[in-house]
Design an enzyme around this catalytic site. Structure first.
Site, PDB file in Angstrom:
ATOM      1  N   HIS A 142       0.813  -1.223   0.000  1.00 34.92           N
ATOM      2  CA  HIS A 142       0.000   0.000   0.000  1.00 34.92           C
ATOM      3  C   HIS A 142       0.846   1.273   0.000  1.00 34.92           C
ATOM      4  O   HIS A 142       0.319   2.363  -0.261  1.00 34.92           O
ATOM      5  CB  HIS A 142      -0.912   0.050   1.231  1.00 34.92           C
ATOM      6  CG  HIS A 142      -1.984  -0.998   1.261  1.00 34.92           C
ATOM      7  ND1 HIS A 142      -2.861  -1.181   0.218  1.00 34.92           N
ATOM      8  CD2 HIS A 142      -2.318  -1.918   2.199  1.00 34.92           C
ATOM      9  CE1 HIS A 142      -3.700  -2.176   0.518  1.00 34.92           C
ATOM     10  NE2 HIS A 142      -3.384  -2.643   1.709  1.00 34.92           N
ATOM     11  N   ASP A 267      -5.031 -12.596   3.286  1.00 34.59           N
ATOM     12  CA  ASP A 267      -6.278 -12.080   3.833  1.00 34.59           C
ATOM     13  C   ASP A 267      -7.486 -12.334   2.930  1.00 34.59           C
ATOM     14  O   ASP A 267      -8.602 -11.947   3.291  1.00 34.59           O
ATOM     15  CB  ASP A 267      -6.168 -10.590   4.202  1.00 34.59           C
ATOM     16  CG  ASP A 267      -5.292  -9.805   3.262  1.00 34.59           C
ATOM     17  OD1 ASP A 267      -4.990 -10.318   2.164  1.00 34.59           O
ATOM     18  OD2 ASP A 267      -4.902  -8.668   3.602  1.00 34.59           O
TER      19      ASP A 267
END
Ligand code: ZN
Length: 366
Positions: A142, A267
């Site tokens: 990110h 995830d």
């Protein structure tokens, strides 16, 4: 020759933050009795522990690495950001972006996390290892050049790519990001470039809320070299493998890279608290087998996986173990204790048919 596994206990000591889950404490948000951010060391430490208990770690080439150098970091991050990060880290820690707290020494730990990725890529490109896994923490996908976000403080994979390019070791890279969140940092860093094909397979409408659209294809020379595949919530084993077989692998074959790097988050796993997907340990095993076969066909097997997200302390270790079994070709297994429960919870045939239609629609837009 072997599969390398780059890790360092120091990466598990990254800490900090006044958060309750992903919410800043304050107002009506009560502090949690145990822990803050879901990005805790336990998912990663428990993966390493499980590998020690089964014996898989003894079948791998375990290494640590040096911190990424300032020269390495400057190829991706401006000096102003690095100086601010180092200064706050030396003063006891704090936060510079969004959901990226760090404690005293956080700068050095983040540089070590990037260093694990740099060393893994270097060793594979030198031919010292067949392939490698970097258990980097904090994660990186990110992070923008000057704005840390989503638990990511340095852009680990981009730093490793630029280090390899600076050494003249390779020219063309694929970054396949199967973390359930959009790889907005990697996308932004390479958005104008045609030497790095970035592919992100993520849950539609998850973090970040404003990036990850299928129509974001790159810019200028980079037009066509960014691929976003936002999947509906509820996608499971069948949908993930369908996306890999029908879009991801053909796109990588058409690009013909010198090295494939996977931004490997777990995830998308069915028990993750930060997402709503239904991937299983076997999903990650099968995706790894597919990307490994593509690497063997296209670039001498040169493949590096770099750890990103994954917040289920109990299940991430089994997803990671299955991934490393597939990457190394080991027959040492850790039976998935949730296999039967998650098999029953997979989408039924009608929803899987809908998901395939959605994936076909995404393919038609590329
Ligand atoms: Zn994630």
């Amino acid at each position: 020759m072997a599969t390398g596994f780059f890790w360092d206990e120091k990466c598990f000591w990254h800490a900090g933050g006044n958060y309750a889950f992903t919410l800043p404490i304050g107002g009506h948000v009560q502090p949690l009795a145990a822990g803050g951010l879901p990005e805790s060391p336990e998912t990663k430490r428990r993966l390493k522990n499980l590998m020690d208990v089964t014996g898989l770690s003894r079948a791998l080439d375990l290494r640590s690495a040096d911190e990424a150098t300032r020269e390495d970091l400057l190829r991706v991050h401006p000096a102003t950001y690095l100086d601010a990060f180092k200064s706050l880290s030396d003063q006891g820690g704090g936060e510079l972006g969004r959901r990226t707290p760090f404690a005293q020494g956080g700068y050095e730990i983040a540089a070590l996390s990037a260093g694990l990725a740099v060393a893994a890529v270097d060793a594979v490109l030198r031919g010292d290892l067949d392939n490698a896994y970097a258990l980097s923490r904090p994660p990186g996908h990110h992070c923008l050049p000057d704005f840390p976000n989503g638990f990511c403080l340095l852009a680990n994979i981009a730093i490793a790519i630029e280090a390899a390019k600076a050494k003249g070791m390779a020219n063309r890279f694929v970054v396949l990001d199967w973390d359930v969140h959009h790889g907005n940092g990697t996308e932004a860093i390479f958005y104008d470039r045609d030497d790095v094909l970035t592919i992100s397979l993520h849950q539609d409408g998850n973090y970040p809320l404003d990036t990850g659209a299928v129509t974001d294809r790159g810019r200028g020379a980079g037009e066509g070299y960014n691929i976003n595949l936002p999947l509906p919530a509820g996608a499971g084993h069948t949908a993930y493998l369908y996306a890999m077989d029908s879009i991801v692998i053909p796109q990588i074959e058409a690009f013909d890279p010198d090295l494939i790097i996977v931004a490997c988050g777990f995830d998308a796993g069915a028990t993750d608290p930060l997402a709503r997907m239904l991937a299983t340990a076997d999903t990650f095993r099968q995706m790894t087998l597919r990307i490994k076969a593509a690497a063997e066909k296209l670039c001498g097997g040169r493949l590096v996986l770099v750890h990103e997200g994954g917040y289920s302390e109990v299940y991430v270790p089994f997803c990671g173990h299955a991934t490393l079994e597939a990457l190394s070709g080991s027959r040492i297994t850790a039976a998935d204790p949730m296999a039967e429960a998650l098999r029953v919870r997979q989408p039924g045939p009608r929803f899987d048919a809908f998901l395939k239609g959605e994936i076909d629609h995404l393919a038609s837009l590329l």
